[in-house]
Design an enzyme around this catalytic site. Structure first.
Site, short mmCIF file in Angstrom:
data_model
loop_
_atom_site.label_atom_id
_atom_site.label_comp_id
_atom_site.label_asym_id
_atom_site.label_seq_id
_atom_site.Cartn_x
_atom_site.Cartn_y
_atom_site.Cartn_z
N ASP A 183 -20.56 7.17 -2.23
CA ASP A 183 -20.18 7.81 -0.98
C ASP A 183 -19.72 9.25 -1.23
O ASP A 183 -18.67 9.47 -1.84
CB ASP A 183 -19.04 6.98 -0.34
CG ASP A 183 -18.77 7.41 1.08
OD1 ASP A 183 -19.09 8.57 1.44
OD2 ASP A 183 -18.23 6.58 1.85
N GLY A 225 -28.84 10.30 13.37
CA GLY A 225 -29.74 9.34 14.00
C GLY A 225 -30.44 10.02 15.14
O GLY A 225 -30.29 11.24 15.32
N SER A 246 -29.76 21.84 11.60
CA SER A 246 -30.63 21.25 12.62
C SER A 246 -30.76 22.17 13.83
O SER A 246 -29.82 22.92 14.17
CB SER A 246 -30.01 19.93 13.09
OG SER A 246 -30.58 19.52 14.29
N TYR A 278 -22.85 16.53 16.80
CA TYR A 278 -23.74 16.64 15.64
C TYR A 278 -24.16 18.11 15.44
O TYR A 278 -24.15 18.63 14.32
CB TYR A 278 -24.96 15.74 15.89
CG TYR A 278 -26.09 15.90 14.91
CD1 TYR A 278 -26.03 15.36 13.63
CD2 TYR A 278 -27.26 16.58 15.28
CE1 TYR A 278 -27.10 15.50 12.74
CE2 TYR A 278 -28.32 16.71 14.40
CZ TYR A 278 -28.23 16.17 13.13
OH TYR A 278 -29.28 16.31 12.26
N GLN A 336 -39.13 16.30 29.64
CA GLN A 336 -38.42 17.09 28.65
C GLN A 336 -39.37 17.44 27.50
O GLN A 336 -40.22 16.63 27.15
CB GLN A 336 -37.15 16.37 28.14
CG GLN A 336 -37.34 15.07 27.39
CD GLN A 336 -37.44 13.84 28.29
OE1 GLN A 336 -37.92 13.90 29.43
NE2 GLN A 336 -37.02 12.68 27.78
N THR A 337 -39.27 18.65 26.99
CA THR A 337 -40.22 19.10 25.96
C THR A 337 -39.57 19.15 24.58
O THR A 337 -38.36 19.37 24.45
CB THR A 337 -40.76 20.51 26.28
OG1 THR A 337 -39.64 21.37 26.49
CG2 THR A 337 -41.65 20.50 27.50
N ARG A 395 -37.07 22.10 23.96
CA ARG A 395 -36.78 22.66 22.64
C ARG A 395 -38.09 22.87 21.91
O ARG A 395 -38.97 22.02 21.95
CB ARG A 395 -35.86 21.72 21.83
CG ARG A 395 -35.60 22.24 20.44
CD ARG A 395 -34.54 21.46 19.71
NE ARG A 395 -33.24 21.62 20.33
CZ ARG A 395 -32.25 20.71 20.25
NH1 ARG A 395 -32.45 19.59 19.61
NH2 ARG A 395 -31.09 20.95 20.81
P1 NAD Z 1 -31.61 10.11 7.07
O1 NAD Z 1 -30.52 9.52 7.90
O2 NAD Z 1 -32.84 9.30 6.86
O3 NAD Z 1 -31.05 10.56 5.66
C1 NAD Z 1 -29.73 10.95 5.44
C2 NAD Z 1 -29.20 10.13 4.28
O4 NAD Z 1 -27.85 10.52 4.02
C3 NAD Z 1 -29.20 8.62 4.56
O5 NAD Z 1 -30.01 7.94 3.63
C4 NAD Z 1 -27.73 8.25 4.43
O6 NAD Z 1 -27.51 6.98 3.84
C5 NAD Z 1 -27.20 9.36 3.55
N1 NAD Z 1 -25.76 9.48 3.70
C6 NAD Z 1 -25.05 9.48 4.86
N2 NAD Z 1 -23.74 9.52 4.60
C7 NAD Z 1 -23.63 9.54 3.24
C8 NAD Z 1 -22.51 9.56 2.38
N3 NAD Z 1 -21.26 9.57 2.86
N4 NAD Z 1 -22.72 9.58 1.04
C9 NAD Z 1 -24.00 9.54 0.55
N5 NAD Z 1 -25.10 9.52 1.33
C10 NAD Z 1 -24.90 9.52 2.66
O7 NAD Z 1 -31.97 11.51 7.75
P2 NAD Z 1 -33.20 12.49 7.51
O8 NAD Z 1 -34.03 12.44 8.73
O9 NAD Z 1 -33.81 12.26 6.19
O10 NAD Z 1 -32.43 13.89 7.53
C11 NAD Z 1 -32.03 14.57 6.35
C12 NAD Z 1 -31.20 15.77 6.73
O11 NAD Z 1 -31.95 16.63 7.60
C13 NAD Z 1 -29.91 15.43 7.47
O12 NAD Z 1 -28.90 16.30 7.05
C14 NAD Z 1 -30.25 15.70 8.91
O13 NAD Z 1 -29.12 16.01 9.67
C15 NAD Z 1 -31.19 16.89 8.78
N6 NAD Z 1 -32.09 16.99 9.93
C16 NAD Z 1 -33.05 16.03 10.14
C17 NAD Z 1 -33.87 16.13 11.23
C18 NAD Z 1 -34.93 15.10 11.51
O14 NAD Z 1 -35.63 15.23 12.52
N7 NAD Z 1 -35.10 14.09 10.68
C19 NAD Z 1 -33.75 17.21 12.13
C20 NAD Z 1 -32.77 18.16 11.90
C21 NAD Z 1 -31.95 18.05 10.78
#
Ligand code: NAD
Length: 322
Positions: free
Chosen positions: A50, A76, A118, A149, A218-219, A283
């Site tokens: 963690d 999420g 993001s 977020y 919504q886009t 967006r």
């Molecule tokens: P994801 O949720 O699949 O991956 C994030 C990972 O972080 C998860 O596996 C989770 O277990 C891990 N995590 C969370 N808390 C933790 C902790 N305390 N210690 C260790 N690990 C921890 O998300 P993703 O889609 O792969 O996104 C990756 C990054 O990109 C994130 O920071 C997300 O905010 C950013 N992001 C993603 C999107 C998208 O569309 N997927 C868009 C904008 C930004």
């Protein structure tokens, strides 16, 4: 041998990033709360723990790394981010991870770090017109994200930039826009629109109606994960800090998204619009800055990525049913 640390390697984008770094011959350490749910990790070393725990963060940042990618976050889709029920966790968990990681990197004198922000950090007031959202990097202020977020992302991208400014760290910040693809969350509430739509269409019979949150007008734009990883690596290895948008400029309505997926599936699908958490009205990525500075921007069509994603989700459903 080059070395990389991928934080959040058990997640969707982190999993794909690890694969890409391994293809390039890197030695990779992955860190996450959990193993990847949809694929065996290719990381040379995978540490479960963690990152909210400062001692744990220091223990995995115990040696020099050429490249550090910080993707771990409590996140999420709309069903997780926009209901308000998880706001304290989202703010506390992700901010704590980023504070711990930066402190540990600084103490180890590790200089190059990528941070995934993001598009949710952009002001809601620029995203009310679904046909003309403004998500240019320069439009970030006055800040008014529509979710906690987004506020945490804004705080953390500023935090990374301060370590660049004050401690000479080479921080790289990208603002991802709706990344999708195989091996991502596709059910149980944390999935995003492309995966949810693929799942609903794959589960439906031709002529069925599927539930769509909001009026469907919504886009959004959606970026295939391979292009996201490409942009991430290019930015990491550039001499630019950002923030830069990493997203697609192919904007569609959610109804359009359903139509494309239905067409891929070869099914006639009706839409049942129901109330639900939808976020901003419009967006889209604005790629002018990244194209100008980095000389690269995503270019692949949405349909191409959706075909691969749909096939993967269909396979998951069949596996679950067996
Ligand atoms: P994801 O949720 O699949 O991956 C994030 C990972 O972080 C998860 O596996 C989770 O277990 C891990 N995590 C969370 N808390 C933790 C902790 N305390 N210690 C260790 N690990 C921890 O998300 P993703 O889609 O792969 O996104 C990756 C990054 O990109 C994130 O920071 C997300 O905010 C950013 N992001 C993603 C999107 C998208 O569309 N997927 C868009 C904008 C930004």
């Amino acid at each position: 041998m080059h070395t990389a640390l991928v934080l959040g390697a058990g997640g969707f984008i982190g999993g794909h990033l690890v694969k890409r770094l391994k293809q390039e011959g890197f030695w990779v350490r992955g860190v996450d709360l959990k193993f990847h749910e949809h694929a065996a990790t290719e990381a040379d070393d995978f540490v479960i723990g963690d990152l909210r725990d400062q001692g744990f963060a220091r223990s995995v940042i115990d040696r020099p790394f050429d490249e550090v990618y910080q993707l771990a976050a409590d996140m999420g889709g709309a069903g997780y981010i926009f209901t308000g029920e998880h706001d304290a966790d989202i703010m506390h968990n992700s901010a704590t991870i980023n504070l711990n990681v930066l402190d540990a990197l600084h103490k180890r004198n590790i200089r190059r770090v990528f941070y995934s922000s993001s598009a949710c950090m952009y002001p809601a007031y620029n995203q009310e017109d679904p046909d003309n959202p403004n998500c240019a990097e320069s439009s970030a202020y006055p800040a008014a994200p529509d979710s906690e977020y987004g506020w945490e992302k804004l705080f953390s991208e500023r935090l990374y930039l301060t370590y660049g400014r004050n401690y000479g760290m080479q921080t790289r910040v990208a603002r991802y826009h709706n990344i999708f693809g195989p091996e991502g969350t596709w059910k149980d509430g944390k999935e995003k629109a492309p995966a949810a739509v693929c799942r609903k269409v794959a589960s439906a019979k031709s002529g069925d109606a599927i539930d769509i949150w909001g009026d469907g007008k919504q886009t959004r734009s959606f970026l295939y994960v391979e292009e996201c990883v490409e942009g991430t690596i290019r930015l990491m290895r550039s001499d630019l800090s950002g923030p830069f948008n990493i997203g697609s400029e192919e904007m569609v309505t959610i109804d359009n998204l359903v139509d494309v997926v239905a067409d891929i599936a070869g099914k006639r699908i009706e839409k049942n619009h129901i109330p639900g958490p939808v976020g901003v009205r419009g967006r889209n990525s604005d790629n002018r800055l990244i194209q100008e500075k980095l000389g690269w921007a995503p270019s692949r069509p949405l349909r191409e990525g959706l075909e691969k994603t749909y096939a993967w989700i269909e396979q998951q459903l069949l596996r679950n049913a067996a």
